[in-house]
Design a protein around this motif. Structure first.
Motif, PDB file in Angstrom:
ATOM      1  N   LYS A 109       4.515  -0.948  12.236  1.00 49.22           N
ATOM      2  CA  LYS A 109       5.275  -1.829  11.349  1.00 49.22           C
ATOM      3  C   LYS A 109       4.669  -3.227  11.319  1.00 49.22           C
ATOM      4  O   LYS A 109       4.534  -3.840  10.252  1.00 49.22           O
ATOM      5  N   THR A 110       4.278  -3.735  12.502  1.00 47.75           N
ATOM      6  CA  THR A 110       3.666  -5.066  12.570  1.00 47.75           C
ATOM      7  C   THR A 110       2.349  -5.082  11.810  1.00 47.75           C
ATOM      8  O   THR A 110       2.051  -6.040  11.081  1.00 47.75           O
ATOM      9  N   ILE A 111       1.553  -4.029  11.973  1.00 49.97           N
ATOM     10  CA  ILE A 111       0.278  -3.946  11.256  1.00 49.97           C
ATOM     11  C   ILE A 111       0.519  -3.931   9.750  1.00 49.97           C
ATOM     12  O   ILE A 111      -0.184  -4.601   8.981  1.00 49.97           O
ATOM     13  N   LYS A 112       1.512  -3.176   9.313  1.00 51.65           N
ATOM     14  CA  LYS A 112       1.844  -3.118   7.885  1.00 51.65           C
ATOM     15  C   LYS A 112       2.207  -4.507   7.365  1.00 51.65           C
ATOM     16  O   LYS A 112       1.772  -4.919   6.278  1.00 51.65           O
ATOM     17  N   ASN A 113       2.987  -5.255   8.138  1.00 51.86           N
ATOM     18  CA  ASN A 113       3.376  -6.604   7.726  1.00 51.86           C
ATOM     19  C   ASN A 113       2.176  -7.542   7.681  1.00 51.86           C
ATOM     20  O   ASN A 113       2.056  -8.372   6.766  1.00 51.86           O
ATOM     21  N   MET A 166      -1.032 -24.476   2.723  1.00 50.56           N
ATOM     22  CA  MET A 166      -0.636 -25.754   2.138  1.00 50.56           C
ATOM     23  C   MET A 166      -0.171 -25.623   0.692  1.00 50.56           C
ATOM     24  O   MET A 166       0.718 -26.353   0.250  1.00 50.56           O
ATOM     25  N   LEU A 167      -0.779 -24.698  -0.069  1.00 52.86           N
ATOM     26  CA  LEU A 167      -0.505 -24.617  -1.507  1.00 52.86           C
ATOM     27  C   LEU A 167       0.451 -23.495  -1.897  1.00 52.86           C
ATOM     28  O   LEU A 167       1.139 -23.605  -2.916  1.00 52.86           O
ATOM     29  N   VAL A 168       0.489 -22.430  -1.115  1.00 51.03           N
ATOM     30  CA  VAL A 168       1.257 -21.251  -1.517  1.00 51.03           C
ATOM     31  C   VAL A 168       2.426 -20.989  -0.568  1.00 51.03           C
ATOM     32  O   VAL A 168       3.578 -20.856  -0.994  1.00 51.03           O
ATOM     33  N   MET A 169       2.133 -20.910   0.723  1.00 44.52           N
ATOM     34  CA  MET A 169       3.162 -20.523   1.690  1.00 44.52           C
ATOM     35  C   MET A 169       4.346 -21.486   1.693  1.00 44.52           C
ATOM     36  O   MET A 169       5.491 -21.079   1.930  1.00 44.52           O
ATOM     37  N   VAL A 170       4.095 -22.758   1.408  1.00 41.12           N
ATOM     38  CA  VAL A 170       5.166 -23.755   1.429  1.00 41.12           C
ATOM     39  C   VAL A 170       6.236 -23.449   0.383  1.00 41.12           C
ATOM     40  O   VAL A 170       7.362 -23.968   0.468  1.00 41.12           O
ATOM     41  N   ASN A 171       5.895 -22.624  -0.606  1.00 36.17           N
ATOM     42  CA  ASN A 171       6.860 -22.286  -1.651  1.00 36.17           C
ATOM     43  C   ASN A 171       7.723 -21.070  -1.292  1.00 36.17           C
ATOM     44  O   ASN A 171       8.625 -20.712  -2.050  1.00 36.17           O
ATOM     45  N   HIS A 172       7.428 -20.438  -0.171  1.00 35.41           N
ATOM     46  CA  HIS A 172       8.163 -19.252   0.246  1.00 35.41           C
ATOM     47  C   HIS A 172       9.390 -19.643   1.058  1.00 35.41           C
ATOM     48  O   HIS A 172       9.479 -20.751   1.577  1.00 35.41           O
ATOM     49  N   SER A 180       7.325 -15.352   9.552  1.00 32.84           N
ATOM     50  CA  SER A 180       6.553 -14.135   9.780  1.00 32.84           C
ATOM     51  C   SER A 180       5.119 -14.303   9.284  1.00 32.84           C
ATOM     52  O   SER A 180       4.180 -13.795   9.904  1.00 32.84           O
ATOM     53  N   GLU A 181       4.928 -15.020   8.173  1.00 33.46           N
ATOM     54  CA  GLU A 181       3.573 -15.226   7.637  1.00 33.46           C
ATOM     55  C   GLU A 181       2.716 -16.037   8.592  1.00 33.46           C
ATOM     56  O   GLU A 181       1.524 -15.755   8.762  1.00 33.46           O
ATOM     57  N   LYS A 182       3.306 -17.031   9.243  1.00 30.74           N
ATOM     58  CA  LYS A 182       2.547 -17.822  10.218  1.00 30.74           C
ATOM     59  C   LYS A 182       2.052 -16.940  11.365  1.00 30.74           C
ATOM     60  O   LYS A 182       0.913 -17.076  11.820  1.00 30.74           O
ATOM     61  N   SER A 183       2.914 -16.043  11.823  1.00 36.06           N
ATOM     62  CA  SER A 183       2.523 -15.125  12.897  1.00 36.06           C
ATOM     63  C   SER A 183       1.401 -14.196  12.435  1.00 36.06           C
ATOM     64  O   SER A 183       0.434 -13.951  13.169  1.00 36.06           O
TER      65      SER A 183
END
Length: 298
Positions: free
Chosen positions: A82-86, A32-38, A45-48
């Motif tokens: 790669k997925t783990i790294k992300n 709510m506070l940080v991701m919305v600014n991306h 990808s962050e949601k996943s």
């Protein structure tokens, strides 16, 4: 001695009781506070990544999350390195903010071992290959691919170009917006300066300028530079068309069939890699490459 160390922290004038929360609570606040600014592409990808972490740690108190627990989670995943790294990258963003918010003082991801990941060599078109692709592509895509190859701009930036961004008299084109998958126009990935989108200005070759001239003559400055051509029915009638290009659609419909026909791998980004590689020949300074490619840092 152990007790003295713990009590001294509490007795400090700057001490504040740490808020209690589960990892799920922390991620919800971060969303709510940080991701919305991306950027929207980053948010997808962050949601996943968050979904995977919440499944593993959602009910765990933040104070109980340590490197040993993280290692158990990471080792138990069967997805690609790669997925783990992300996923770990997203966790670090969340955890660093948790430290700022004083949910914890520990850096839980310190000492975490990740599976080895070797980045694959990315497709890069040669000049001869680019010529073949352009020759096989219909209008307006033959011009689009030539512009991408000559400037190295991204596919979203191609879709964001307006007629007013091209000055055929001075042979320059200005990149100042990009189109996202959901059809929104935004500042290009290089970001903004003082709230204004950072512009990248490219000189164009005389021959490309002449090829682009019909796209601006008699048109309004705020119209999209490139429009979809529509499709032909069996009777030869043209349907649809005349709308701004969409990043995924125009690559899938206009580039992929040509690449398949020529037996080539890659996508629109391979033009960009070609442009970046060709900058080696004139020994272009890193600052010039960074400016042309729209990278935030060298």
């Amino acid at each position: 001695r152990e007790l003295d160390g713990r009590v001294s922290v509490v007795n400090s004038p700057t001490y504040r009781a740490r808020p209690t929360a589960t990892f799920f609570d922390l991620t919800e606040k971060w969303r709510m506070l940080v991701m919305v600014n991306h950027a929207e592409s980053s948010q997808r990808s962050e949601k996943s990544d968050i979904k995977a972490w919440v499944k593993a740690l959602g009910g765990v108190q933040v104070r109980n999350v340590d490197c040993e627990l993280l290692q158990e989670v990471v080792t138990g995943w069967s997805c690609s390195p790669k997925t783990i790294k992300n996923r770990v990258g997203t966790f670090r963003l969340i955890w660093d903010k948790a430290k700022v918010w004083r949910y914890t003082a520990e850096t839980a991801y310190d000492g975490l071992d990740l599976p080895q990941w070797e980045k694959e060599e990315q497709p890069c078109f040669s000049v001869d290959t680019i010529v073949r692709i352009i020759e096989r592509s219909p209008k307006p895509y033959n011009t689009v691919w030539r512009l991408v190859a000559e400037t190295g701009i991204r596919r979203g930036e191609i879709c964001g170009l307006n007629v007013g961004d091209l000055d055929v008299n001075h042979r320059i084109i200005v990149v100042q917006r990009s189109r996202t998958k959901n059809s929104k126009l935004k500042a290009p990935r290089a970001g903004t300066r003082n709230g204004v989108a950072k512009r990248r200005v490219f000189s164009l070759s005389p021959s490309l300028t002449e090829q682009l001239r019909p796209f601006v003559e008699g048109r309004q400055a705020d119209e999209p530079l490139f429009l979809t051509p529509g499709r032909l029915t069996k009777s030869g009638k043209r349907l649809g068309g005349g709308v701004r290009l969409e990043p995924d659609n125009f690559v899938k419909r206009a580039l992929k069939p040509v690449l398949k026909e020529l037996g080539l791998d890659g996508g629109a980004h391979a033009f960009r890699h070609a442009n970046a590689t060709l900058l080696d020949s004139p020994h272009a300074p890193m600052a010039v490459r960074q400016e042309r490619l729209g990278h935030v840092d060298a």
